[in-house]
Design an enzyme around this catalytic site. Structure first.
Site, PDB file in Angstrom:
ATOM      1  CD  GLU A   1      -8.480  -5.563   4.231  1.00 59.27           C
ATOM      2  OE1 GLU A   1      -7.584  -4.815   3.818  1.00 59.27           O
ATOM      3  OE2 GLU A   1      -8.285  -6.746   4.515  1.00 59.27           O
TER       4      GLU A   1
ATOM      5  CE1 TYR B   1      -4.466  -4.723   0.037  1.00 61.88           C
ATOM      6  CE2 TYR B   1      -5.166  -3.367   1.896  1.00 61.88           C
ATOM      7  CZ  TYR B   1      -4.919  -4.613   1.345  1.00 61.88           C
ATOM      8  OH  TYR B   1      -5.167  -5.738   2.087  1.00 61.88           O
TER       9      TYR B   1
ATOM     10  CG  ASP C   1      -0.508  -5.935   1.005  1.00 59.47           C
ATOM     11  OD1 ASP C   1       0.002  -6.547   0.041  1.00 59.47           O
ATOM     12  OD2 ASP C   1      -0.723  -6.478   2.109  1.00 59.47           O
TER      13      ASP C   1
END
Length: 369
Positions: free
Chosen positions: A47, A130, A148
């Site tokens: 991520e 996010y 996102d």
């Protein structure tokens, strides 16, 4: 307002499509209790790497990183220069500093695990709204909608809500309006499915509405104005800078400088130089910048290389000159450190992309004093 029955139909259609169209990724394989800790680390690294970075670009970096830095414990103790070298070329280098600091916190306070509490995840260095929602839903199946750019576009069209992804208030409003659509039993898979629709179907231009699994729920499509959503971003013209830098030679060695740790491209090494001033020739700019950055006076020789490179918010033309040491003791005046190295040693140091284009030329013999 989305009804409960409509939300469930939306979820079934989306997840059924995703089952057939998902892309296998190395950090999504297996989450049983025997490997949960390792899985958490994989998801966390992926991520952070995927922040403002394309998947195909990040994948080889991810594979290399995992071989060298397989856990939060190893990351917390790893030398920063090793981490920057592994990240070299991926950009947004502040992420590396944040990763190391986050790993140190997770090892010290959470036993090398990602906490299940959303607030604790959000408080980690380098973790925004996010990323916190994504990690909470992917790792712990917490009911958070990860917004996102892809998910914002899909949901903006589904709900026919104008707004800009770059506006935090718009992101918050859309997340609140779209939350009833979230599958609370499988939030991680739901978020990934939405992203996949955004990548394959709900494109920024010329969306493939004819094959969209949630077309019948899409208010933007029903209105015939799907591309009206989301609101177009206002793009500002990126500034361009002329940069002059020197390959400073002395007794077969080259002087390199490390950028300040807390600045742009912090911790990376480069050939000393900087921006040309108005009315200044590139050669004069090179001589001045080398002196101001390292305290060394040089004679500027022939042009060695000219490189054009674009960053996310600006572009540069980098003019590199062969320079020859005249006098002065190298000092870190406008940088973190300075160091004399032999050309063959350059590949050991992490360089920014623009400088990195020059480094292989030394090994090939194309750059000599």
């Amino acid at each position: 307002m989305v009804s409960i029955s409509e939300a469930k139909k939306f979820q079934r259609a989306l997840l059924a499509w995703f089952e057939k169209n998902r892309r296998p990724l190395p950090w999504q394989n297996g989450v049983d209790h025997l490997i949960q800790k390792k899985q958490e680390y994989r998801v966390f690294i992926s991520e952070i790497m995927l922040q403002q970075t394309r998947l195909d670009q990040a994948l080889p970096y991810y594979e290399r990183w995992m071989k060298e830095i397989p856990s939060f414990e190893v990351l917390a103790k790893a030398p920063m220069q090793k981490l920057l070298k592994l990240w070299e070329g991926l950009g947004y280098y502040a992420r590396v500093r944040y990763l190391k600091r986050a790993a140190q916190i997770l090892v010290k306070k959470h036993g090398g695990r990602v906490p299940s509490d959303h607030g604790q995840i959000r408080a980690l260095p380098g973790v925004g709204d996010y990323t916190a929602a994504a990690l909470a839903s992917f790792i712990h199946q917490k009911p958070y909608l990860a917004i996102d750019g892809n998910n914002f576009r899909v949901l903006s069209r589904v709900l026919a809500m104008p707004g800009s992804f770059s506006n935090q208030g718009d992101r918050k409003r859309l997340a609140e309006a779209a939350f009833p659509l979230l599958d609370r039993k499988q939030p991680g898979i739901f978020n990934r499915a939405l992203m996949r629709v955004g990548v394959l179907v709900c494109l920024p231009k010329n969306p493939k509405c004819g094959i969209c699994p949630v077309q019948i729920f899409c208010r933007g499509y029903q209105s015939g104005e799907v591309e009206r959503y989301p609101s177009p971003r206002r793009r500002l013209k990126a500034p361009h800078y002329e940069i002059a830098a020197g390959i400073v030679w002395k007794d077969g060695k080259i002087l390199i400088a490390q950028r300040k740790l807390d600045g742009l491209l912090g911790g990376l090494w480069e050939f000393p130089g900087g921006k040309r001033k108005t009315g200044e020739t590139l050669a004069k700019a090179c001589r001045r910048e080398v002196r101001e950055e390292t305290g060394v006076s040089v004679r500027v020789g022939a042009s060695a290389q000219k490189i054009h490179h674009s960053y996310s918010h600006f572009s540069i033309t980098l003019s590199i000159f062969h320079c020859f040491y005249k006098k002065g003791t190298p000092q870190a005046l406008g940088c973190q450190k300075v160091r004399w190295v032999r050309p063959k040693e350059l590949e050991r140091f992490p360089f920014p992309k623009a400088n990195l284009k020059v480094v292989p030329l030394f090994a090939s013999g194309k750059l000599r004093p």
